[in-house]
Design a protein around this motif. Structure first.
Motif, PDB file in Angstrom:
ATOM      1  N   ASP A  15      44.714  28.262  38.144  1.00 44.64           N
ATOM      2  CA  ASP A  15      45.360  29.311  38.886  1.00 44.64           C
ATOM      3  C   ASP A  15      44.455  30.176  40.009  1.00 44.64           C
ATOM      4  OD1 ASP A  15      46.910  31.354  39.684  1.00 44.64           O
ATOM      5  OD2 ASP A  15      47.196  32.287  37.782  1.00 44.64           O
ATOM      6  N   GLY A  16      44.800  29.722  41.245  1.00 47.13           N
ATOM      7  CA  GLY A  16      43.933  30.452  42.165  1.00 47.13           C
ATOM      8  C   GLY A  16      43.512  32.054  42.221  1.00 47.13           C
ATOM      9  N   GLU A  17      44.568  32.713  41.328  1.00 45.44           N
ATOM     10  CA  GLU A  17      44.695  34.102  41.372  1.00 45.44           C
ATOM     11  C   GLU A  17      43.446  34.597  40.402  1.00 45.44           C
ATOM     12  OE1 GLU A  17      48.438  35.673  40.525  1.00 45.44           O
ATOM     13  OE2 GLU A  17      49.348  35.171  42.332  1.00 45.44           O
ATOM     14  N   ASP A  20      40.675  35.835  42.205  1.00 45.21           N
ATOM     15  CA  ASP A  20      40.453  37.026  42.553  1.00 45.21           C
ATOM     16  C   ASP A  20      40.115  38.174  41.505  1.00 45.21           C
ATOM     17  OD1 ASP A  20      41.514  36.396  45.113  1.00 45.21           O
ATOM     18  OD2 ASP A  20      43.612  36.483  44.608  1.00 45.21           O
ATOM     19  N   ALA A  21      40.575  37.726  40.435  1.00 44.76           N
ATOM     20  CA  ALA A  21      40.302  38.779  39.002  1.00 44.76           C
ATOM     21  C   ALA A  21      38.967  38.594  38.792  1.00 44.76           C
ATOM     22  CB  ALA A  21      41.180  38.099  37.667  1.00 44.76           C
ATOM     23  N   GLU A  43      43.736  45.464  38.626  1.00 44.49           N
ATOM     24  CA  GLU A  43      43.394  44.365  39.568  1.00 44.49           C
ATOM     25  C   GLU A  43      43.881  43.228  39.096  1.00 44.49           C
ATOM     26  OE1 GLU A  43      42.195  44.840  42.616  1.00 44.49           O
ATOM     27  OE2 GLU A  43      41.631  46.967  42.324  1.00 44.49           O
ATOM     28  N   MET A  44      44.340  43.218  37.773  1.00 45.94           N
ATOM     29  CA  MET A  44      44.752  41.795  37.179  1.00 45.94           C
ATOM     30  C   MET A  44      45.438  42.179  35.752  1.00 45.94           C
ATOM     31  SD  MET A  44      40.885  40.837  35.299  1.00 45.94           S
ATOM     32  CE  MET A  44      39.964  41.177  36.486  1.00 45.94           C
ATOM     33  N   GLN A  48      44.764  37.298  32.512  1.00 43.94           N
ATOM     34  CA  GLN A  48      43.512  36.916  33.168  1.00 43.94           C
ATOM     35  C   GLN A  48      42.316  37.529  32.680  1.00 43.94           C
ATOM     36  OE1 GLN A  48      45.106  38.674  37.030  1.00 43.94           O
ATOM     37  NE2 GLN A  48      45.929  36.550  37.630  1.00 43.94           N
ATOM     38  N   ALA A  87      41.293  25.697  44.288  1.00 45.57           N
ATOM     39  CA  ALA A  87      42.354  26.581  44.070  1.00 45.57           C
ATOM     40  C   ALA A  87      43.495  26.250  45.270  1.00 45.57           C
ATOM     41  CB  ALA A  87      41.794  28.092  44.686  1.00 45.57           C
ATOM     42  N   ASP A  91      47.202  25.627  43.413  1.00 38.42           N
ATOM     43  CA  ASP A  91      48.315  26.374  44.010  1.00 38.42           C
ATOM     44  C   ASP A  91      49.479  25.332  44.474  1.00 38.42           C
ATOM     45  OD1 ASP A  91      47.298  28.691  43.278  1.00 38.42           O
ATOM     46  OD2 ASP A  91      46.770  28.963  45.283  1.00 38.42           O
ATOM     47  N   ASP A 203      52.146  37.089  29.973  1.00 36.37           N
ATOM     48  CA  ASP A 203      51.802  36.573  31.124  1.00 36.37           C
ATOM     49  C   ASP A 203      52.032  35.104  31.209  1.00 36.37           C
ATOM     50  OD1 ASP A 203      51.293  39.125  31.874  1.00 36.37           O
ATOM     51  OD2 ASP A 203      49.381  39.139  31.344  1.00 36.37           O
TER      52      ASP A 203
END
Length: 294
Positions: A15-17, A20-21, A43-44, A48, A87, A91, A203
């Motif tokens: 998961d590309g997100e 960010d986490a 933020e997450m 995550q 990533a 996606d 989630d």
């Protein structure tokens, strides 16, 4: 460092997100030394957060929060081109292209041919130019066998090429890990951990939807190609060209093609499914193709 890069790349493919986490956690950890869930909850998701801990990128700091294991390695990995490509692949793998969506719409439109004679006649008459000579040379039960083998072949190839088995395996492994941790937390009586794992399960519903999309994606293409074949057989039986022909089925005996066997299922449909299941298994074994995740 290589081990850290592998972990980060694995997260990227999942998961590309999550990248960010991970970057949000790393920013807080670099400022404060340690990080707690409350520091990054905006933020997450908790799922995550738990995934970063599971991967070993976040480690317990003796009760004073969590610290990033190998922060320099994580920072380098986040700027690595291979991780970015992973990533992007992750996606892309979980999304449908515009062609997939058009195939789905086309399949639904063709399904109307079962109830609308105009569509059925148009598709049946068109495909008769292709399959008509075959039907003229062979008995109808052999024609059904040939079509079942053909549809089994392209169905297997479509499933093998359009379903990401690695991604589906990751989905299943993630759910298995969550269930195991839930069981362990329940045995310990850790209510706080149970609440966090419950949130992770909620989630993870998004991941389950991604897995469902992976499974259904080849099905729309299979339906797009198979429904016209069914409509041709339905159309052919309706024209009376094979009137009087029968087939001998196990436990049933000599029966006409349009006679009902299992509720609304007529003999020709049952014969097709029997042939399709048999040929599909043979094709998968012969080509060594796996269509289910491990």
């Amino acid at each position: 460092m290589p081990r850290t890069a592998e972990k980060v790349e694995s997260l990227a493919r999942e998961d590309g997100e999550l990248l960010d986490a991970l970057e949000a956690v790393l920013d807080v950890a670099e400022d404060d030394g340690a990080v707690e869930w409350s520091d990054v909850s905006d933020e997450m998701t908790s799922g995550q957060w738990g995934r970063l801990i599971e991967k070993g990128l976040l480690v317990d700091a003796d009760g004073s929060g969590f610290v990033v294991d190998d922060p320099e390695g994580v920072r380098d990995a986040l700027t690595d081109d291979e991780v970015s490509d992973a990533a992007a692949d992750g996606d892309e793998g979980s999304s449908w292209s515009s062609y997939d969506k058009l195939a789905g719409v086309g399949a639904l439109g063709m399904m109307a041919g079962y109830s609308l004679p105009s569509i059925r006649n148009a598709i049946g008459g068109t495909l008769d130019a292709l399959f008509g000579p075959l039907e003229a040379m062979l008995p109808f039960y052999v024609v059904v066998m040939v079509l079942a083998m053909l549809t089994g072949l392209y169905s297997t190839l479509l499933q093998a090429n359009l379903m990401d088995m690695d991604k589906m395996s990751e989905y299943q492994e993630q759910m298995k890990e969550i269930q195991e941790r839930r069981k362990e937390a329940k045995e310990r009586g850790d209510e706080e951990a149970l609440d966090r794992i419950q949130q992770e399960q909620m989630d993870a519903m998004g991941d389950q939807m991604g897995m469902f999309k992976e499974q259904i994606r080849p099905m729309v293409w299979i339906m797009l190609l198979t429904i016209p074949v069914f409509l041709w057989m339905y159309w052919l039986l309706g024209t009376g060209q094979i009137q009087g022909q029968t087939i001998v089925l196990p436990l049933v005996g000599d029966i006409s093609w349009r006679a009902g066997i299992l509720g609304p299922l007529q003999a020709w449909i049952v014969w097709y499914f029997l042939c399709s299941m048999g040929f599909t298994q043979i094709i998968r074994k012969a080509l060594n193709i796996q269509t289910t995740p491990t």
